[in-house]
Design an enzyme around this catalytic site. Structure first.
Site, PDB file in Angstrom:
ATOM      1  N   HIS A 157     -26.090 -19.398 -25.307  1.00 52.00           N
ATOM      2  CA  HIS A 157     -25.931 -19.632 -23.865  1.00 52.00           C
ATOM      3  C   HIS A 157     -25.189 -20.860 -23.578  1.00 52.00           C
ATOM      4  CE1 HIS A 157     -29.134 -16.549 -23.117  1.00 52.00           C
ATOM      5  NE2 HIS A 157     -29.658 -17.292 -23.930  1.00 52.00           N
ATOM      6  N   LYS A 284      -3.675 -37.538 -21.642  1.00 49.18           N
ATOM      7  CA  LYS A 284      -3.864 -36.140 -22.119  1.00 49.18           C
ATOM      8  C   LYS A 284      -3.633 -35.781 -23.504  1.00 49.18           C
ATOM      9  CE  LYS A 284      -5.033 -33.172 -19.095  1.00 49.18           C
ATOM     10  NZ  LYS A 284      -6.114 -32.294 -19.323  1.00 49.18           N
TER      11      LYS A 284
END
Ligand code: ARG
Length: 459
Positions: A157, A284
């Protein structure tokens, strides 16, 4: 002008838009090599059978060789008016050798011809792809070997579940790719029957030796049923099916890289060569290659859908719908080989941050299962009770803002009096992975054995 191949029956030529929708030369020219090989084999076989005179065969063989050379040297002019690769080649052959060219299409139809071409093309593409998959498995196995005991959180999960080793995690993908490879090999083996000589749909009255032409083209044998020979696109659907599965495998691995390379995880750093920056945000480093591999799974799934939908309503035998089988196959091969190569390149230059992985593995009470197992093995507690006791200890640690191994013995005993100091031996992440020694488990010893086997099975 009427079409030269069926001009006898037609008073006028096709409308411009008819020519456009009908033509496949824009994409099926990719099949030129296979088309010529198929024609050469067909002519050889007819000559052996006395259907074609040796001198005509000689002219056909030499003429086809020149056509091949013209195409490879970029001197060939593909014409939409000649519709597809088969008629482009034949029309040029007849310009080069004259009337003997007209004898080539004896006992054959474009229906068996195109099935031969696509099977031959796909056979080669599969061989290439098997090599591409192997290259990716090879780099993954190398990285697994370097990280056989690098501890990371295993997730379910996407929540911390139990510690695993990074090597073990990578080997999971080596297995998926291994199944992809075996599906490729299965597909290749199943497609390797020659449709040549099935002709339009019913077979032919000429004394053809289909076994002989099959052998010349490297097929295992001729197909059994002439109707099926020209109507079967199972091999293409099967390939696209396995390609869609492989695309999904690559997408899942790509998704992991996207997650792992985010500073929130910080598990890996994708090399500059496989990242890109932002035009506005100077900090970035985006994992574009991984994102695009993830996106391209959409194409491989789409390619499968396209062909399934083309085929689902077709009665026997050939229908022109089937001309639309090629683009999905070509696109899937191109997409998969690009994605495999990009993934391989990414893993060649990837940097693994062991400290971040280990740090993340310590979070989330990840050795709680080990604690429960210890309560069972050492104290003889039923697992359900052990689960409950462990849950209470986890709640205590969470309330105190500590890891399980930071709790004192007294604190643990406040939950269950029989707990003794032996418990601390099972609460570290290294201890947790080291004990998972079942076959195929995550312990470094098992991972090293698995690597030895993977090398023998795959490399
Ligand atoms: N270009 C055609 C295809 O790709 C070749 C077969 C055409 N046969 C026919 N009967 N029109 O399927």
């Amino acid at each position: 002008a009427t079409n030269q191949l069926w001009g006898g029956r037609f008073a006028s030529g096709p409308a411009a838009i008819m020519e456009k929708i009908n033509a496949s030369i824009g994409f099926d020219k990719k099949l030129y090599r296979q088309d010529i090989a198929g024609s050469k084999a067909h002519a050889e076989m007819m000559t052996k059978q006395g259907v074609l005179k040796p001198e005509d065969n000689a002219a056909i063989q030499a003429g086809l060789d020149s056509v091949l050379q013209e195409i490879e040297e970029g001197r060939f002019e593909f014409k939409v008016a000649h519709e597809d690769i088969h008629m482009n080649v034949e029309a040029r052959l007849s310009e080069i050798i004259g009337p003997a060219a007209g004898r080539l299409h004896t006992g054959r139809s474009r229906n068996d011809q195109v099935a031969v071409d696509l099977k031959l093309w796909l056979r080669d593409a599969i061989d290439q792809l098997i090599g591409d998959v192997k290259a990716l498995q090879s780099i993954l196995i190398r990285r697994a070997e370097e990280h056989a005991d690098t501890v990371m959180p295993g997730f379910t999960h996407l929540q911390p579940a139990q510690p695993v080793t990074f090597g073990h995690h990578l080997l999971a993908y080596v297995e998926m790719l291994g199944r992809d490879r075996s599906r490729l090999a299965d597909c290749r083996a199943r497609l390797n029957e020659s449709p040549l000589g099935a002709a339009a749909l019913a077979g032919t009255p000429y004394p053809l030796d289909r076994h002989f032409s099959a052998k010349l083209l490297g097929f295992d044998k001729p197909t059994e049923n002439s109707l099926d020979s020209v109507s079967d696109r199972d091999f293409a659907m099967e390939f696209l099916g396995l390609g869609a599965i492989m695309g999904v495998h690559l997408s899942r691995l790509a998704e992991e890289i996207v997650n792992w390379s985010s500073p929130a995880f910080g598990f890996v750093r994708v090399a500059d060569a496989f990242s890109s920056g932002s035009s506005i945000m100077p900090q970035k480093r985006n994992p574009d290659a991984a994102e695009l591999i993830r996106a391209k799974a959409g194409r491989t799934i789409g390619n499968l859908n396209s062909l399934l939908i083309v085929m689902k309503g077709l009665p026997l035998a050939y229908c022109k719908d089937m001309q639309d089988d090629k683009e999905p196959v070509f696109e899937a091969v191109e997409t998969l080989s690009l994605s495999l190569a990009a993934m391989t390149g990414m893993f060649e230059g990837i940097t693994i941050n062991k400290d971040r992985m280990r740090g993340a593995a310590e979070a989330g009470f990840i050795t709680a299962t080990d604690l429960a197992d210890w309560l069972v093995l050492d104290l003889g507690m039923p697992f359900r009770d052990a689960h409950h006791v462990t849950g209470r200890i986890v709640a205590l640690a969470e309330a105190k803002g500590q890891r399980l191994d930071e709790l004192t013995l007294e604190e643990m005993q406040s939950v269950h009096g029989a707990i003794h100091k032996g418990v601390f031996g099972v609460l570290t992440v290294e201890g947790s992975v080291a004990r998972r020694t079942s076959y195929g488990g995550t312990s470094p010893t098992q991972v090293r054995d698995a690597i030895t086997r993977a090398k023998a099975r795959f490399l």
